[in-house]
Design a protein around this motif. Structure first.
Motif, PDB file in Angstrom:
ATOM      1  N   PRO A  88       0.806  -1.226   0.000  1.00  0.00           N
ATOM      2  CA  PRO A  88       0.000   0.000   0.000  1.00  0.00           C
ATOM      3  C   PRO A  88       0.834   1.269   0.000  1.00  0.00           C
ATOM      4  CG  PRO A  88       0.236  -0.810   2.227  1.00  0.00           C
ATOM      5  CD  PRO A  88       1.003  -1.766   1.371  1.00  0.00           C
ATOM      6  N   SER A  89       2.161   1.181   0.144  1.00  0.00           N
ATOM      7  CA  SER A  89       2.962   2.396   0.317  1.00  0.00           C
ATOM      8  C   SER A  89       3.812   2.664  -0.910  1.00  0.00           C
ATOM      9  CB  SER A  89       3.865   2.263   1.559  1.00  0.00           C
ATOM     10  OG  SER A  89       4.669   1.098   1.456  1.00  0.00           O
ATOM     11  N   GLU A  90       3.195   3.139  -1.973  1.00  0.00           N
ATOM     12  CA  GLU A  90       3.933   3.438  -3.188  1.00  0.00           C
ATOM     13  C   GLU A  90       4.745   4.726  -2.984  1.00  0.00           C
ATOM     14  OE1 GLU A  90       1.554   3.323  -6.712  1.00  0.00           O
ATOM     15  OE2 GLU A  90       0.271   1.715  -5.952  1.00  0.00           O
ATOM     16  N   ARG A  91       5.984   4.714  -3.475  1.00  0.00           N
ATOM     17  CA  ARG A  91       6.852   5.878  -3.322  1.00  0.00           C
ATOM     18  C   ARG A  91       7.950   5.836  -4.367  1.00  0.00           C
ATOM     19  NH1 ARG A  91      10.473   4.478   2.071  1.00  0.00           N
ATOM     20  NH2 ARG A  91      10.317   2.205   1.945  1.00  0.00           N
ATOM     21  N   SER A  92       8.637   6.977  -4.503  1.00  0.00           N
ATOM     22  CA  SER A  92       9.683   7.078  -5.503  1.00  0.00           C
ATOM     23  C   SER A  92      10.734   8.076  -5.028  1.00  0.00           C
ATOM     24  CB  SER A  92       9.107   7.549  -6.846  1.00  0.00           C
ATOM     25  OG  SER A  92      10.110   7.603  -7.834  1.00  0.00           O
ATOM     26  N   GLU A  93      11.998   7.843  -5.420  1.00  0.00           N
ATOM     27  CA  GLU A  93      13.085   8.734  -5.049  1.00  0.00           C
ATOM     28  C   GLU A  93      14.105   8.763  -6.185  1.00  0.00           C
ATOM     29  OE1 GLU A  93      15.961   9.628  -1.157  1.00  0.00           O
ATOM     30  OE2 GLU A  93      14.502   7.971  -1.140  1.00  0.00           O
ATOM     31  N   ARG A  94      14.666   9.943  -6.424  1.00  0.00           N
ATOM     32  CA  ARG A  94      15.673  10.105  -7.469  1.00  0.00           C
ATOM     33  C   ARG A  94      16.981  10.530  -6.832  1.00  0.00           C
ATOM     34  NH1 ARG A  94      16.936  14.743 -11.029  1.00  0.00           N
ATOM     35  NH2 ARG A  94      17.966  13.990 -12.920  1.00  0.00           N
ATOM     36  N   PHE A  95      18.090   9.969  -7.316  1.00  0.00           N
ATOM     37  CA  PHE A  95      19.401  10.223  -6.737  1.00  0.00           C
ATOM     38  C   PHE A  95      20.309  10.863  -7.783  1.00  0.00           C
ATOM     39  CE2 PHE A  95      17.592   6.324  -4.900  1.00  0.00           C
ATOM     40  CZ  PHE A  95      17.396   6.756  -3.602  1.00  0.00           C
ATOM     41  N   LEU A  96      20.787  12.055  -7.488  1.00  0.00           N
ATOM     42  CA  LEU A  96      21.682  12.793  -8.357  1.00  0.00           C
ATOM     43  C   LEU A  96      22.417  13.817  -7.495  1.00  0.00           C
ATOM     44  CD1 LEU A  96      22.752  13.605 -11.192  1.00  0.00           C
ATOM     45  CD2 LEU A  96      20.806  15.179 -11.348  1.00  0.00           C
ATOM     46  N   PHE A  97      23.758  13.724  -7.418  1.00  0.00           N
ATOM     47  CA  PHE A  97      24.519  14.568  -6.498  1.00  0.00           C
ATOM     48  C   PHE A  97      25.701  15.204  -7.236  1.00  0.00           C
ATOM     49  CE2 PHE A  97      22.641  11.093  -3.996  1.00  0.00           C
ATOM     50  CZ  PHE A  97      21.799  11.844  -3.168  1.00  0.00           C
ATOM     51  N   PRO A  98      25.570  16.469  -7.630  1.00  0.00           N
ATOM     52  CA  PRO A  98      26.655  17.132  -8.373  1.00  0.00           C
ATOM     53  C   PRO A  98      27.907  17.349  -7.537  1.00  0.00           C
ATOM     54  CG  PRO A  98      24.896  18.689  -7.828  1.00  0.00           C
ATOM     55  CD  PRO A  98      24.374  17.327  -7.508  1.00  0.00           C
ATOM     56  N   GLY A  99      27.804  17.312  -6.193  1.00  0.00           N
ATOM     57  CA  GLY A  99      28.963  17.527  -5.338  1.00  0.00           C
ATOM     58  C   GLY A  99      29.780  16.286  -5.080  1.00  0.00           C
ATOM     59  N   GLY A 100      29.352  15.131  -5.559  1.00  0.00           N
ATOM     60  CA  GLY A 100      30.116  13.903  -5.407  1.00  0.00           C
ATOM     61  C   GLY A 100      30.388  13.530  -3.966  1.00  0.00           C
ATOM     62  N   ALA A 101      31.649  13.200  -3.661  1.00  0.00           N
ATOM     63  CA  ALA A 101      32.023  12.720  -2.326  1.00  0.00           C
ATOM     64  C   ALA A 101      31.803  13.774  -1.255  1.00  0.00           C
ATOM     65  CB  ALA A 101      33.476  12.265  -2.327  1.00  0.00           C
ATOM     66  N   LYS A 102      31.919  15.057  -1.592  1.00  0.00           N
ATOM     67  CA  LYS A 102      31.672  16.118  -0.610  1.00  0.00           C
ATOM     68  C   LYS A 102      30.210  16.098  -0.164  1.00  0.00           C
ATOM     69  CE  LYS A 102      33.674  20.129  -0.994  1.00  0.00           C
ATOM     70  NZ  LYS A 102      34.150  21.429  -1.535  1.00  0.00           N
ATOM     71  N   ASP A 103      29.307  15.891  -1.109  1.00  0.00           N
ATOM     72  CA  ASP A 103      27.894  15.736  -0.750  1.00  0.00           C
ATOM     73  C   ASP A 103      27.689  14.500   0.114  1.00  0.00           C
ATOM     74  OD1 ASP A 103      27.163  17.992  -2.128  1.00  0.00           O
ATOM     75  OD2 ASP A 103      26.340  16.930  -3.875  1.00  0.00           O
ATOM     76  N   PHE A 104      28.456  13.441  -0.172  1.00  0.00           N
ATOM     77  CA  PHE A 104      28.347  12.183   0.575  1.00  0.00           C
ATOM     78  C   PHE A 104      28.740  12.403   2.042  1.00  0.00           C
ATOM     79  CE2 PHE A 104      29.355   7.335   0.046  1.00  0.00           C
ATOM     80  CZ  PHE A 104      28.350   7.046   0.969  1.00  0.00           C
ATOM     81  N   VAL A 105      29.862  13.084   2.272  1.00  0.00           N
ATOM     82  CA  VAL A 105      30.311  13.333   3.637  1.00  0.00           C
ATOM     83  C   VAL A 105      29.285  14.179   4.400  1.00  0.00           C
ATOM     84  CG1 VAL A 105      32.013  14.620   5.010  1.00  0.00           C
ATOM     85  CG2 VAL A 105      32.767  13.024   3.245  1.00  0.00           C
ATOM     86  N   ALA A 106      28.760  15.204   3.759  1.00  0.00           N
ATOM     87  CA  ALA A 106      27.749  16.041   4.413  1.00  0.00           C
ATOM     88  C   ALA A 106      26.520  15.214   4.780  1.00  0.00           C
ATOM     89  CB  ALA A 106      27.364  17.203   3.503  1.00  0.00           C
ATOM     90  N   PHE A 107      26.139  14.280   3.909  1.00  0.00           N
ATOM     91  CA  PHE A 107      24.986  13.419   4.174  1.00  0.00           C
ATOM     92  C   PHE A 107      25.260  12.495   5.355  1.00  0.00           C
ATOM     93  CE2 PHE A 107      22.913   9.288   3.535  1.00  0.00           C
ATOM     94  CZ  PHE A 107      21.576   9.669   3.480  1.00  0.00           C
ATOM     95  N   ILE A 108      26.446  11.863   5.374  1.00  0.00           N
ATOM     96  CA  ILE A 108      26.797  10.962   6.475  1.00  0.00           C
ATOM     97  C   ILE A 108      26.802  11.709   7.799  1.00  0.00           C
ATOM     98  CG2 ILE A 108      28.638   9.523   7.449  1.00  0.00           C
ATOM     99  CD1 ILE A 108      29.486   8.914   4.550  1.00  0.00           C
ATOM    100  N   ALA A 109      27.381  12.899   7.802  1.00  0.00           N
ATOM    101  CA  ALA A 109      27.445  13.689   9.029  1.00  0.00           C
ATOM    102  C   ALA A 109      26.053  14.065   9.511  1.00  0.00           C
ATOM    103  CB  ALA A 109      28.283  14.943   8.794  1.00  0.00           C
ATOM    104  N   ALA A 110      25.182  14.432   8.579  1.00  0.00           N
ATOM    105  CA  ALA A 110      23.816  14.794   8.954  1.00  0.00           C
ATOM    106  C   ALA A 110      23.079  13.590   9.532  1.00  0.00           C
ATOM    107  CB  ALA A 110      23.065  15.344   7.741  1.00  0.00           C
ATOM    108  N   GLN A 111      23.297  12.412   8.937  1.00  0.00           N
ATOM    109  CA  GLN A 111      22.660  11.203   9.459  1.00  0.00           C
ATOM    110  C   GLN A 111      23.148  10.874  10.861  1.00  0.00           C
ATOM    111  OE1 GLN A 111      20.095  11.058   7.103  1.00  0.00           O
ATOM    112  NE2 GLN A 111      20.254   8.860   7.428  1.00  0.00           N
ATOM    113  N   ALA A 112      24.421  11.216  11.146  1.00  0.00           N
ATOM    114  CA  ALA A 112      24.988  10.946  12.467  1.00  0.00           C
ATOM    115  C   ALA A 112      24.623  12.009  13.487  1.00  0.00           C
ATOM    116  CB  ALA A 112      26.513  10.838  12.357  1.00  0.00           C
ATOM    117  N   GLY A 113      23.941  13.064  13.043  1.00  0.00           N
ATOM    118  CA  GLY A 113      23.515  14.113  13.956  1.00  0.00           C
ATOM    119  C   GLY A 113      24.552  15.187  14.188  1.00  0.00           C
ATOM    120  N   THR A 114      25.565  15.262  13.315  1.00  0.00           N
ATOM    121  CA  THR A 114      26.613  16.252  13.486  1.00  0.00           C
ATOM    122  C   THR A 114      26.137  17.602  12.962  1.00  0.00           C
ATOM    123  OG1 THR A 114      28.300  14.576  13.225  1.00  0.00           O
ATOM    124  CG2 THR A 114      28.992  16.843  12.899  1.00  0.00           C
TER     125      THR A 114
END
Length: 391
Positions: free
Chosen positions: A211-237
Protein backbone atom coordinates in the motif's frame (compact mmCIF):
# COMPACT_ATOMS: atom_id res chain seq x y z
CA UNK A 1 39.90 -49.15 4.05
CA UNK A 2 41.13 -50.38 0.66
CA UNK A 3 40.21 -49.11 -2.78
CA UNK A 4 38.88 -52.59 -3.54
CA UNK A 5 36.22 -52.45 -0.82
CA UNK A 6 35.34 -48.76 -1.38
CA UNK A 7 36.08 -47.88 -5.01
CA UNK A 8 36.22 -44.20 -5.97
CA UNK A 9 35.71 -43.46 -9.65
CA UNK A 10 34.73 -40.56 -11.89
CA UNK A 11 31.12 -41.67 -11.42
CA UNK A 12 31.28 -40.30 -7.86
CA UNK A 13 32.04 -36.76 -9.08
CA UNK A 14 29.13 -34.47 -9.87
CA UNK A 15 29.83 -31.57 -12.24
CA UNK A 16 27.59 -28.51 -12.51
CA UNK A 17 28.26 -25.84 -15.09
CA UNK A 18 26.86 -22.41 -15.88
CA UNK A 19 23.15 -22.05 -15.30
CA UNK A 20 22.78 -25.32 -13.40
CA UNK A 21 25.62 -24.46 -11.03
CA UNK A 22 24.03 -21.12 -10.12
CA UNK A 23 20.60 -22.59 -9.49
CA UNK A 24 22.02 -25.45 -7.40
CA UNK A 25 24.21 -23.20 -5.24
CA UNK A 26 22.70 -19.68 -5.40
CA UNK A 27 24.40 -18.56 -2.19
CA UNK A 28 27.78 -18.81 -3.88
CA UNK A 29 26.73 -16.18 -6.43
CA UNK A 30 24.44 -13.77 -4.56
CA UNK A 31 25.48 -14.47 -0.96
CA UNK A 32 22.29 -16.03 0.39
CA UNK A 33 18.72 -16.94 -0.48
CA UNK A 34 17.35 -14.36 1.97
CA UNK A 35 16.61 -10.69 1.40
CA UNK A 36 20.33 -9.92 1.13
CA UNK A 37 20.75 -12.38 -1.75
CA UNK A 38 17.62 -11.06 -3.43
CA UNK A 39 19.11 -7.55 -3.36
CA UNK A 40 22.38 -8.83 -4.83
CA UNK A 41 20.39 -10.36 -7.66
CA UNK A 42 18.93 -6.93 -8.39
CA UNK A 43 22.38 -5.30 -8.22
CA UNK A 44 23.73 -7.68 -10.86
CA UNK A 45 21.37 -6.01 -13.34
CA UNK A 46 21.28 -2.44 -12.01
CA UNK A 47 25.09 -2.20 -11.78
CA UNK A 48 25.30 -3.30 -15.41
CA UNK A 49 22.84 -0.50 -16.23
CA UNK A 50 24.92 2.02 -14.27
CA UNK A 51 28.00 1.04 -16.27
CA UNK A 52 26.09 1.73 -19.47
CA UNK A 53 25.49 5.28 -18.21
CA UNK A 54 29.10 5.75 -17.08
CA UNK A 55 30.31 4.56 -20.49
CA UNK A 56 28.17 7.24 -22.16
CA UNK A 57 25.74 4.79 -23.74
CA UNK A 58 22.77 5.98 -21.65
CA UNK A 59 21.82 8.93 -19.45
CA UNK A 60 19.86 7.54 -16.53
CA UNK A 61 18.78 4.33 -14.78
CA UNK A 62 15.23 3.63 -13.62
CA UNK A 63 14.58 0.79 -11.14
CA UNK A 64 10.99 -0.16 -10.35
CA UNK A 65 9.62 -2.66 -7.84
CA UNK A 66 6.41 -3.98 -9.37
CA UNK A 67 3.49 -5.86 -7.76
CA UNK A 68 3.84 -9.63 -7.90
CA UNK A 69 7.54 -9.55 -7.07
CA UNK A 70 8.72 -8.25 -10.44
CA UNK A 71 11.73 -5.93 -10.71
CA UNK A 72 12.04 -3.68 -13.76
CA UNK A 73 15.32 -1.96 -14.69
CA UNK A 74 15.37 0.44 -17.63
CA UNK A 75 17.95 2.62 -19.34
CA UNK A 76 17.65 5.01 -22.24
CA UNK A 77 20.26 5.21 -24.99
CA UNK A 78 20.28 3.44 -28.35
CA UNK A 79 19.31 0.01 -26.99
CA UNK A 80 21.75 -2.90 -26.71
CA UNK A 81 22.49 -5.01 -29.84
CA UNK A 82 20.08 -7.78 -30.82
CA UNK A 83 21.30 -10.97 -32.49
CA UNK A 84 18.17 -11.38 -34.60
CA UNK A 85 18.69 -7.92 -36.08
CA UNK A 86 22.17 -8.90 -37.27
CA UNK A 87 24.02 -6.57 -34.92
CA UNK A 88 27.71 -7.38 -34.55
CA UNK A 89 30.27 -6.42 -31.95
CA UNK A 90 28.37 -7.93 -28.97
CA UNK A 91 27.59 -8.86 -26.46
CA UNK A 92 24.10 -8.84 -27.86
CA UNK A 93 20.88 -9.34 -25.92
CA UNK A 94 20.77 -13.13 -25.55
CA UNK A 95 24.51 -13.39 -24.91
CA UNK A 96 24.30 -10.80 -22.14
CA UNK A 97 21.56 -12.76 -20.36
CA UNK A 98 22.77 -16.33 -20.87
CA UNK A 99 26.57 -16.21 -20.75
CA UNK A 100 28.71 -15.92 -17.65
CA UNK A 101 30.75 -12.67 -17.49
CA UNK A 102 29.21 -11.33 -20.68
CA UNK A 103 28.88 -7.56 -20.56
CA UNK A 104 30.00 -4.30 -22.12
CA UNK A 105 33.72 -3.69 -22.53
CA UNK A 106 35.07 -1.83 -19.51
CA UNK A 107 36.65 1.37 -20.78
CA UNK A 108 39.19 2.50 -18.20
CA UNK A 109 38.54 2.77 -14.48
CA UNK A 110 35.12 4.41 -14.53
CA UNK A 111 33.17 1.18 -14.33
CA UNK A 112 31.31 0.01 -11.24
CA UNK A 113 32.17 -3.40 -9.81
CA UNK A 114 29.12 -5.46 -10.74
CA UNK A 115 27.19 -7.26 -8.01
CA UNK A 116 28.70 -9.66 -5.50
CA UNK A 117 30.65 -11.86 -7.94
CA UNK A 118 30.80 -9.51 -10.93
CA UNK A 119 28.86 -11.79 -13.27
CA UNK A 120 26.14 -9.36 -14.31
CA UNK A 121 22.60 -9.97 -15.62
CA UNK A 122 23.29 -13.64 -16.36
CA UNK A 123 23.11 -14.42 -12.63
CA UNK A 124 19.83 -12.53 -12.24
CA UNK A 125 18.35 -14.44 -15.17
CA UNK A 126 19.51 -17.80 -13.79
CA UNK A 127 17.79 -17.11 -10.44
CA UNK A 128 14.52 -15.83 -11.95
CA UNK A 129 11.47 -17.88 -12.71
CA UNK A 130 10.72 -15.48 -15.54
CA UNK A 131 12.60 -12.69 -17.30
CA UNK A 132 11.54 -10.44 -20.17
CA UNK A 133 13.99 -8.26 -22.06
CA UNK A 134 12.82 -5.46 -24.32
CA UNK A 135 15.04 -3.48 -26.68
CA UNK A 136 13.84 -0.46 -28.64
CA UNK A 137 16.41 0.15 -31.34
CA UNK A 138 16.51 1.55 -34.88
CA UNK A 139 12.74 1.89 -35.04
CA UNK A 140 11.99 -1.72 -33.99
CA UNK A 141 10.80 -3.08 -30.63
CA UNK A 142 12.46 -6.43 -29.86
CA UNK A 143 11.29 -8.74 -27.05
CA UNK A 144 12.75 -11.97 -25.67
CA UNK A 145 11.43 -14.16 -22.83
CA UNK A 146 13.37 -16.50 -20.52
CA UNK A 147 12.23 -19.26 -18.17
CA UNK A 148 14.59 -20.07 -15.25
CA UNK A 149 17.46 -18.59 -17.25
CA UNK A 150 16.72 -20.46 -20.48
CA UNK A 151 15.48 -18.62 -23.61
CA UNK A 152 11.87 -19.44 -24.41
CA UNK A 153 12.67 -18.50 -27.99
CA UNK A 154 14.80 -16.08 -30.01
CA UNK A 155 14.27 -12.29 -29.85
CA UNK A 156 11.18 -11.37 -31.83
CA UNK A 157 10.27 -8.11 -33.54
CA UNK A 158 7.07 -6.83 -31.92
CA UNK A 159 6.45 -3.87 -34.17
CA UNK A 160 7.71 -0.34 -34.74
CA UNK A 161 8.73 2.10 -32.02
CA UNK A 162 9.76 5.73 -31.88
CA UNK A 163 11.78 5.46 -28.69
CA UNK A 164 15.07 3.75 -27.86
CA UNK A 165 16.42 1.99 -24.79
CA UNK A 166 16.61 -1.31 -22.94
CA UNK A 167 14.32 -2.76 -20.26
CA UNK A 168 15.05 -5.93 -18.27
CA UNK A 169 12.20 -7.17 -16.08
CA UNK A 170 12.49 -10.29 -13.95
CA UNK A 171 10.65 -12.16 -11.21
CA UNK A 172 13.01 -13.78 -8.67
CA UNK A 173 12.33 -17.51 -8.34
CA UNK A 174 10.23 -18.15 -5.23
CA UNK A 175 11.58 -21.73 -5.13
CA UNK A 176 14.99 -20.17 -4.44
CA UNK A 177 14.22 -17.02 -2.43
CA UNK A 178 11.04 -18.15 -0.72
CA UNK A 179 8.97 -15.28 0.65
CA UNK A 180 11.88 -12.78 0.66
CA UNK A 181 10.95 -9.34 -0.67
CA UNK A 182 13.02 -6.39 -1.83
CA UNK A 183 13.42 -3.59 0.68
CA UNK A 184 12.98 -0.12 -0.81
CA UNK A 185 15.22 1.38 1.89
CA UNK A 186 18.05 -1.10 1.31
CA UNK A 187 18.00 -0.57 -2.45
CA UNK A 188 17.77 3.20 -1.96
CA UNK A 189 20.90 3.13 0.20
CA UNK A 190 22.82 1.33 -2.56
CA UNK A 191 21.67 3.66 -5.34
CA UNK A 192 22.20 6.77 -3.24
CA UNK A 193 25.79 5.66 -2.63
CA UNK A 194 26.39 5.00 -6.33
CA UNK A 195 25.08 8.47 -7.19
CA UNK A 196 27.34 10.07 -4.56
CA UNK A 197 30.41 8.23 -5.86
CA UNK A 198 29.73 8.91 -9.54
CA UNK A 199 29.15 12.61 -10.00
CA UNK A 200 26.31 13.28 -12.44
CA UNK A 201 24.90 9.75 -12.36
CA UNK A 202 21.09 9.81 -12.24
CA UNK A 203 19.21 6.86 -10.73
CA UNK A 204 15.54 6.66 -9.81
CA UNK A 205 13.92 4.03 -7.59
CA UNK A 206 10.14 3.55 -7.62
CA UNK A 207 8.04 1.21 -5.49
CA UNK A 208 4.65 0.42 -7.04
CA UNK A 209 3.76 -2.28 -4.54
CA UNK A 210 0.71 -1.41 -2.45
CA UNK A 211 0.00 0.00 0.00
CA UNK A 212 2.96 2.40 0.32
CA UNK A 213 3.93 3.44 -3.19
CA UNK A 214 6.85 5.88 -3.32
CA UNK A 215 9.68 7.08 -5.50
CA UNK A 216 13.08 8.73 -5.05
CA UNK A 217 15.67 10.10 -7.47
CA UNK A 218 19.40 10.22 -6.74
CA UNK A 219 21.68 12.79 -8.36
CA UNK A 220 24.52 14.57 -6.50
CA UNK A 221 26.66 17.13 -8.37
CA UNK A 222 28.96 17.53 -5.34
CA UNK A 223 30.12 13.90 -5.41
CA UNK A 224 32.02 12.72 -2.33
CA UNK A 225 31.67 16.12 -0.61
CA UNK A 226 27.89 15.74 -0.75
CA UNK A 227 28.35 12.18 0.57
CA UNK A 228 30.31 13.33 3.64
CA UNK A 229 27.75 16.04 4.41
CA UNK A 230 24.99 13.42 4.17
CA UNK A 231 26.80 10.96 6.48
CA UNK A 232 27.44 13.69 9.03
CA UNK A 233 23.82 14.79 8.95
CA UNK A 234 22.66 11.20 9.46
CA UNK A 235 24.99 10.95 12.47
CA UNK A 236 23.52 14.11 13.96
CA UNK A 237 26.61 16.25 13.49
CA UNK A 238 25.74 19.94 13.40
CA UNK A 239 29.01 21.56 14.46
CA UNK A 240 31.35 20.36 11.72
CA UNK A 241 33.90 22.47 9.92
CA UNK A 242 33.58 22.99 6.19
CA UNK A 243 33.90 19.87 4.07
CA UNK A 244 37.27 19.53 2.34
CA UNK A 245 37.60 17.43 -0.77
CA UNK A 246 39.48 16.85 -4.01
CA UNK A 247 39.77 14.59 -7.05
CA UNK A 248 43.09 13.38 -8.43
CA UNK A 249 44.09 11.37 -11.52
CA UNK A 250 47.22 9.29 -11.05
CA UNK A 251 48.89 7.35 -13.86
CA UNK A 252 50.88 5.36 -11.31
CA UNK A 253 47.73 3.52 -10.24
CA UNK A 254 46.00 3.68 -13.65
CA UNK A 255 43.10 5.33 -11.93
CA UNK A 256 41.76 8.18 -9.84
CA UNK A 257 41.33 9.18 -6.21
CA UNK A 258 38.44 11.17 -4.72
CA UNK A 259 38.51 12.18 -1.06
CA UNK A 260 36.20 14.27 1.12
CA UNK A 261 36.41 14.80 4.87
CA UNK A 262 35.45 16.96 7.83
CA UNK A 263 35.95 17.00 11.58
CA UNK A 264 33.38 17.47 14.34
CA UNK A 265 33.75 17.98 18.07
CA UNK A 266 30.78 15.73 18.89
CA UNK A 267 30.25 12.78 16.58
CA UNK A 268 32.17 10.91 13.92
CA UNK A 269 30.77 9.25 10.83
CA UNK A 270 33.94 7.20 10.40
CA UNK A 271 36.07 6.54 7.32
CA UNK A 272 34.19 4.96 4.40
CA UNK A 273 36.33 3.29 1.73
CA UNK A 274 35.25 2.39 -1.80
CA UNK A 275 36.99 0.82 -4.78
CA UNK A 276 35.27 1.17 -8.16
CA UNK A 277 32.16 2.19 -6.20
CA UNK A 278 32.21 -1.08 -4.25
CA UNK A 279 32.25 -0.70 -0.44
CA UNK A 280 35.40 -2.01 1.22
CA UNK A 281 34.29 -2.53 4.84
CA UNK A 282 37.63 -4.18 5.64
CA UNK A 283 39.55 -1.13 4.44
CA UNK A 284 42.67 -1.77 2.42
CA UNK A 285 45.54 0.14 0.88
CA UNK A 286 43.45 3.20 -0.01
CA UNK A 287 42.15 3.66 3.55
CA UNK A 288 45.62 3.05 5.06
CA UNK A 289 47.08 5.62 2.68
CA UNK A 290 44.38 8.10 3.60
CA UNK A 291 45.09 7.78 7.33
CA UNK A 292 48.82 8.19 6.71
CA UNK A 293 48.30 11.27 4.52
CA UNK A 294 45.98 12.99 7.00
CA UNK A 295 48.41 12.36 9.87
CA UNK A 296 51.35 13.70 7.86
CA UNK A 297 49.44 16.88 6.90
CA UNK A 298 48.28 17.64 10.44
CA UNK A 299 51.72 16.99 11.92
CA UNK A 300 53.30 19.24 9.29
CA UNK A 301 50.85 22.00 10.21
CA UNK A 302 51.44 21.80 13.97
CA UNK A 303 55.24 21.54 13.57
CA UNK A 304 55.39 24.56 11.25
CA UNK A 305 53.44 26.61 13.78
CA UNK A 306 55.37 25.22 16.73
CA UNK A 307 52.21 23.90 18.36
CA UNK A 308 54.26 20.91 19.49
CA UNK A 309 57.63 21.14 21.16
CA UNK A 310 60.67 19.44 19.70
CA UNK A 311 60.43 16.75 22.34
CA UNK A 312 56.74 16.04 21.71
CA UNK A 313 55.95 12.98 19.61
CA UNK A 314 53.89 13.31 16.46
CA UNK A 315 50.12 13.06 16.73
CA UNK A 316 49.00 9.57 15.78
CA UNK A 317 46.49 8.68 13.04
CA UNK A 318 44.10 7.44 15.74
CA UNK A 319 44.22 10.83 17.49
CA UNK A 320 43.86 12.73 14.25
CA UNK A 321 41.00 10.61 12.89
CA UNK A 322 38.95 10.96 16.08
CA UNK A 323 35.90 13.04 15.20
CA UNK A 324 36.54 12.58 11.48
CA UNK A 325 33.97 11.77 8.80
CA UNK A 326 35.52 10.84 5.47
CA UNK A 327 34.91 9.15 2.11
CA UNK A 328 37.89 7.62 0.27
CA UNK A 329 36.99 6.47 -3.23
CA UNK A 330 39.45 5.04 -5.75
CA UNK A 331 38.67 3.90 -9.28
CA UNK A 332 41.19 1.57 -10.84
CA UNK A 333 41.61 -0.18 -14.16
CA UNK A 334 42.61 -3.37 -12.35
CA UNK A 335 41.33 -3.46 -8.76
CA UNK A 336 42.63 -6.32 -6.63
CA UNK A 337 40.48 -7.46 -3.73
CA UNK A 338 41.37 -9.69 -0.81
CA UNK A 339 39.01 -12.16 0.85
CA UNK A 340 36.09 -14.19 -0.43
CA UNK A 341 33.70 -11.23 -0.16
CA UNK A 342 36.20 -8.84 -1.81
CA UNK A 343 35.84 -6.35 1.04
CA UNK A 344 39.51 -5.29 1.25
CA UNK A 345 41.46 -3.47 -1.48
CA UNK A 346 44.91 -4.93 -2.03
CA UNK A 347 46.56 -2.79 -4.76
CA UNK A 348 49.92 -1.91 -3.16
CA UNK A 349 50.60 1.16 -5.28
CA UNK A 350 47.33 2.75 -4.15
CA UNK A 351 48.66 3.30 -0.62
CA UNK A 352 51.35 5.79 -1.67
CA UNK A 353 49.11 7.44 -4.27
CA UNK A 354 46.36 8.24 -1.76
CA UNK A 355 48.79 9.17 1.04
CA UNK A 356 50.76 11.68 -1.04
CA UNK A 357 47.67 13.23 -2.64
CA UNK A 358 45.92 13.68 0.72
CA UNK A 359 49.00 15.11 2.41
CA UNK A 360 49.72 17.63 -0.36
CA UNK A 361 46.17 18.93 -0.68
CA UNK A 362 45.32 18.93 3.01
CA UNK A 363 48.47 20.90 3.89
CA UNK A 364 47.42 23.54 1.34
CA UNK A 365 43.84 23.63 2.64
CA UNK A 366 44.98 24.07 6.24
CA UNK A 367 47.30 26.93 5.25
CA UNK A 368 44.54 28.67 3.31
CA UNK A 369 41.96 28.25 6.11
CA UNK A 370 43.79 29.09 9.36
CA UNK A 371 40.62 29.44 11.46
CA UNK A 372 39.33 26.08 10.33
CA UNK A 373 42.78 24.60 10.82
CA UNK A 374 42.87 25.92 14.38
CA UNK A 375 39.49 24.34 15.01
CA UNK A 376 40.72 21.00 13.75
CA UNK A 377 43.95 21.08 15.73
CA UNK A 378 42.09 22.27 18.82
CA UNK A 379 39.79 19.27 18.53
CA UNK A 380 42.68 16.86 18.13
CA UNK A 381 44.62 18.35 21.05
CA UNK A 382 41.47 18.28 23.22
CA UNK A 383 41.55 22.07 23.61
CA UNK A 384 38.29 24.05 23.69
CA UNK A 385 36.70 23.87 20.27
CA UNK A 386 36.85 27.31 18.59
CA UNK A 387 33.98 26.46 16.27
CA UNK A 388 33.72 26.66 12.49
CA UNK A 389 34.31 29.84 10.52
CA UNK A 390 31.53 32.33 10.94
CA UNK A 391 30.40 30.86 14.28
Amino acid sequence: MSDATNPYTAAHIQVWEGLEAIRKRPGMYVGSTSERGLHNQVYEVSDWAVNEVLAGRAHHVDVTLEPGGWVRIAIDGPGIPVEAAGHAGGPALEELLTRMHAGPRRDGHRFVEVGLCGMGPFVANALSSRMTAEVRREGVRWVQHFDCGTPAGPPSAEGPTKGTGTVIAFRPDADIFGAAECSFDALAKRYRTLAFLNRGLSISLTDRRPPSERSERFLFPGGAKDFVAFIAAQAGTSDATNVFGFEHEDARIAGSVEVALMWSRTLTGGIHGFANSKPTPGGGTHVAGFREGVAAAINTFVRDRQLLSETDTDLTPDQICDGLTAVVSVKLDRPEFAGATRGILGNAETHESVASAVQERLVTWLAENPRLASAVVGRIAADPWPGPAGA
